[in-house]
Motif scaffolding. Sequence first.
Motif, PDB file in Angstrom:
ATOM      1  N   ASP A   1      16.705 -15.124  53.896  1.00  0.00           N
ATOM      2  CA  ASP A   1      15.755 -14.537  54.633  1.00  0.00           C
ATOM      3  C   ASP A   1      16.143 -13.783  55.785  1.00  0.00           C
ATOM      4  O   ASP A   1      15.648 -12.739  56.062  1.00  0.00           O
ATOM      5  CB  ASP A   1      14.753 -15.707  55.169  1.00  0.00           C
ATOM      6  N   VAL A   2      17.404 -13.962  56.344  1.00  0.00           N
ATOM      7  CA  VAL A   2      17.959 -13.264  57.445  1.00  0.00           C
ATOM      8  C   VAL A   2      18.000 -11.799  56.941  1.00  0.00           C
ATOM      9  O   VAL A   2      17.587 -10.705  57.760  1.00  0.00           O
ATOM     10  CB  VAL A   2      19.205 -13.883  58.023  1.00  0.00           C
ATOM     11  N   LEU A   3      18.772 -11.647  55.762  1.00  0.00           N
ATOM     12  CA  LEU A   3      18.807 -10.188  55.353  1.00  0.00           C
ATOM     13  C   LEU A   3      17.535  -9.432  54.846  1.00  0.00           C
ATOM     14  O   LEU A   3      17.444  -8.364  55.193  1.00  0.00           O
ATOM     15  CB  LEU A   3      19.865 -10.347  54.007  1.00  0.00           C
ATOM     16  N   VAL A   4      16.616 -10.284  54.113  1.00  0.00           N
ATOM     17  CA  VAL A   4      15.462  -9.703  53.670  1.00  0.00           C
ATOM     18  C   VAL A   4      14.592  -9.275  55.054  1.00  0.00           C
ATOM     19  O   VAL A   4      14.031  -8.293  55.072  1.00  0.00           O
ATOM     20  CB  VAL A   4      14.629 -10.998  52.831  1.00  0.00           C
ATOM     21  N   LEU A   5      14.462 -10.341  56.073  1.00  0.00           N
ATOM     22  CA  LEU A   5      13.873  -9.942  57.150  1.00  0.00           C
ATOM     23  C   LEU A   5      14.285  -8.675  58.075  1.00  0.00           C
ATOM     24  O   LEU A   5      13.618  -7.718  58.527  1.00  0.00           O
ATOM     25  CB  LEU A   5      13.792 -10.983  58.232  1.00  0.00           C
ATOM     26  N   THR A   6      15.585  -8.605  58.007  1.00  0.00           N
ATOM     27  CA  THR A   6      16.457  -7.620  58.774  1.00  0.00           C
ATOM     28  C   THR A   6      15.930  -6.174  58.134  1.00  0.00           C
ATOM     29  O   THR A   6      15.830  -5.243  58.686  1.00  0.00           O
ATOM     30  CB  THR A   6      17.824  -7.732  59.022  1.00  0.00           C
ATOM     31  N   LEU A   7      16.031  -6.210  56.741  1.00  0.00           N
ATOM     32  CA  LEU A   7      15.999  -5.140  56.073  1.00  0.00           C
ATOM     33  C   LEU A   7      14.432  -4.469  55.957  1.00  0.00           C
ATOM     34  O   LEU A   7      14.202  -3.249  56.305  1.00  0.00           O
ATOM     35  CB  LEU A   7      16.333  -5.299  54.434  1.00  0.00           C
ATOM     36  N   GLY A   8      13.585  -5.387  56.218  1.00  0.00           N
ATOM     37  CA  GLY A   8      12.298  -5.047  56.242  1.00  0.00           C
ATOM     38  C   GLY A   8      11.769  -4.700  57.371  1.00  0.00           C
ATOM     39  O   GLY A   8      11.081  -3.683  57.687  1.00  0.00           O
ATOM     40  N   MET A   9      12.413  -5.208  58.729  1.00  0.00           N
ATOM     41  CA  MET A   9      12.367  -4.822  60.080  1.00  0.00           C
ATOM     42  C   MET A   9      12.831  -3.203  60.139  1.00  0.00           C
ATOM     43  O   MET A   9      12.063  -2.416  61.123  1.00  0.00           O
ATOM     44  CB  MET A   9      12.903  -5.772  61.109  1.00  0.00           C
ATOM     45  N   LEU A  10      14.043  -3.131  59.916  1.00  0.00           N
ATOM     46  CA  LEU A  10      14.675  -1.882  60.072  1.00  0.00           C
ATOM     47  C   LEU A  10      13.887  -0.797  59.214  1.00  0.00           C
ATOM     48  O   LEU A  10      13.612   0.547  59.546  1.00  0.00           O
ATOM     49  CB  LEU A  10      16.140  -1.635  59.746  1.00  0.00           C
ATOM     50  N   ARG A  11      13.541  -1.153  58.145  1.00  0.00           N
ATOM     51  CA  ARG A  11      12.430  -0.142  57.275  1.00  0.00           C
ATOM     52  C   ARG A  11      11.119   0.161  57.958  1.00  0.00           C
ATOM     53  O   ARG A  11      10.364   1.155  57.695  1.00  0.00           O
ATOM     54  CB  ARG A  11      12.273  -0.621  56.079  1.00  0.00           C
ATOM     55  N   ALA A  12      10.425  -0.832  58.640  1.00  0.00           N
ATOM     56  CA  ALA A  12       9.207  -0.745  59.126  1.00  0.00           C
ATOM     57  C   ALA A  12       9.123  -0.085  60.643  1.00  0.00           C
ATOM     58  O   ALA A  12       8.263   0.411  61.198  1.00  0.00           O
ATOM     59  CB  ALA A  12       8.444  -1.998  59.154  1.00  0.00           C
ATOM     60  N   GLU A  13      10.281  -0.222  61.424  1.00  0.00           N
ATOM     61  CA  GLU A  13      10.535   0.177  62.891  1.00  0.00           C
ATOM     62  C   GLU A  13      11.483   1.164  62.954  1.00  0.00           C
ATOM     63  O   GLU A  13      12.508   0.850  63.272  1.00  0.00           O
ATOM     64  CB  GLU A  13      10.731  -1.206  63.686  1.00  0.00           C
ATOM     65  N   PRO A  14      11.040   2.399  62.979  1.00  0.00           N
ATOM     66  CA  PRO A  14      11.880   3.528  63.017  1.00  0.00           C
ATOM     67  C   PRO A  14      12.786   3.508  64.296  1.00  0.00           C
ATOM     68  O   PRO A  14      14.103   3.800  64.577  1.00  0.00           O
ATOM     69  CB  PRO A  14      11.052   4.631  63.318  1.00  0.00           C
ATOM     70  N   ARG A  15      12.115   2.856  65.510  1.00  0.00           N
ATOM     71  CA  ARG A  15      13.227   2.674  66.787  1.00  0.00           C
ATOM     72  C   ARG A  15      14.261   1.778  66.829  1.00  0.00           C
ATOM     73  O   ARG A  15      15.386   1.870  67.190  1.00  0.00           O
ATOM     74  CB  ARG A  15      12.334   2.200  67.979  1.00  0.00           C
ATOM     75  N   ALA A  16      14.020   0.539  65.955  1.00  0.00           N
ATOM     76  CA  ALA A  16      15.000  -0.248  65.873  1.00  0.00           C
ATOM     77  C   ALA A  16      16.000   0.325  64.824  1.00  0.00           C
ATOM     78  O   ALA A  16      17.394   0.356  64.953  1.00  0.00           O
ATOM     79  CB  ALA A  16      14.424  -1.514  65.009  1.00  0.00           C
ATOM     80  N   LEU A  17      15.667   1.036  63.747  1.00  0.00           N
ATOM     81  CA  LEU A  17      16.550   1.524  62.809  1.00  0.00           C
ATOM     82  C   LEU A  17      17.385   2.806  63.574  1.00  0.00           C
ATOM     83  O   LEU A  17      18.719   2.764  63.355  1.00  0.00           O
ATOM     84  CB  LEU A  17      15.851   2.185  61.685  1.00  0.00           C
TER      85      LEU A  17
END
Length: 559
Positions: free
Chosen positions: A193-209
């Motif tokens: 889940d750590v990988l799944v959530l990090t991937l989803g977060m970076l794809r959804a949040e341009p500032r984080a990416l």
Amino acid sequence: MPTETLLENLDPEQREAAESLVGPTCILAGAGTGKTRTVTHRIAYGIAKGYYAANRVLALTYTNRAAGELRARLRQLGIGAVSVKTFHAAALSQLEFFWPQFAGVPAPSVLESKARLISKVADEAKIRLDAGALRDFAGEIEWRKYSMLSMDEYAGLVKTRPKVAGLSPAKNLELQRSYEDAKIKAQKIDWEDVLVLTLGMLRAEPRALAHVQQQYRFFTVDEYQDISPLQHALLDTWLGNHSDLCVVGDPNQTIYSFTGATSEYLQNFRSRYPDANLIQLTRNYRSTQQIVSFANRLTTESNLVEPLRSEGEVGLAPRSLSFATVADECAALASSIRTKLDQGVKPSDIAVLYRVNGQSESIEHALTQAGIDYQVRGGERFFNRPEIQNAIRAVRAEAVSPTNKSLFQTVTDIVRSLGWQTQQPSEKGSPREKWESLNSFLAITEELPEDATISDFAKELDERQRSQHEPIKAAVTLSTMHAAKGLEWDLVFIVGLTEGYVPITYAQTDAEIREEQRLLYVGLTRARKELTISWARRDANSTRDREPSRFLNLLAPRV
């Protein structure tokens, strides 16, 4: 280290790889060919030449031990600012940093034990799973997530999957759904889940990416043959439009397909990056010529990589032995190890490898009967031992108010206060185990630079504890071949080479059989000087004879 001397001791292929600093680079590194040396010198050389800023380099590994070794090697080269992490550790640090900013609450904590939660939901469903079944079921969860399948997508193909833990497809699905529900209820996540959530977060949040892509610009990925679709998607997200990527791998050592890993990304690297620099490392510096020649008979990816060439001495021919029973096999094993120990071989230079954890019981019994100390990889964690936790607390206290004593003397005083003495206790059991733990703790000081302080040691311990980079114990190692990946010993014994174990019973397809063949290849190439393989016709609790592994037909006739 001066820039001009960094590459002095590399062979021509290693040097070519180390000088490939810009754009995509693929290093096909066979077993024992010095890949860690090559990668660390490449990073250090790139920094020394001004191509990389150390804090913008991210080196990714698959195991905590590999990360610890890479980090230590870079430190020896005077490079301390490079981030060296497992995929999971890198993702977790990003998740914990960004989650509060975007969700307003701390990131969910990671489950301490997936098996414990599976056992709980299985009990509630009145399903009895033993330790082996729990491991298998946890592995199926990992395969689903690493393959990036939702529960609904998995439900559509569960009937085509091998039977897991003896469960019907319907019960499998029911239990997996219950596991996910229980995890959400407990507000926990697992490592996938750590990988799944990090991937989803970076794809959804341009500032984080944007923040991550600004932080890390140059990537190195070890063991690239074992990357999963999920990890690859995350790597692609970190890279963005850039291609400063160095991957290192060996398709002959692809042994984790059951977790969703695939060597296709490695084998198709040139298709994706037509301008990639491709370098092959085939000079084996680990094993004798006899062992390398023996192992080469099992290679299955000869169309992509050249066979290994040993740079060592000729050495002894590997031995292939057969026995009537497993008890006979283990007794002979213990006798051989006892002889080697009496001849002065260090116990930490000897390993016994096998296919599944359940095979270790007979081996442990035989070694105990022969009075031989051993350690089982995957047993009690070093940093979880009470005496080690006490020692770490004492080191941290000393670091707050350091004295003029040397690091070695300071740590010696600490372990003495906890019961360590110069002489090893003669009695076995807890006193011996405690002494060995403290002795290993003290030995860590020898791996640090001469001018290291107690504060440096405290930081080293924090990093090792976080990554579970454990010291090597002075005992014979027992390990599955999977867990032995990345390690090496002077003397290696591989036992239980029968049909049903190697290849394992559930390996049925051609692809699964080839993976079992590669796994045995990995086992063989762990040996530096001497190699013995064996099999027994009769198990301890069976009335049915076993057949020798089909792979012996590729090996034994030519021994």
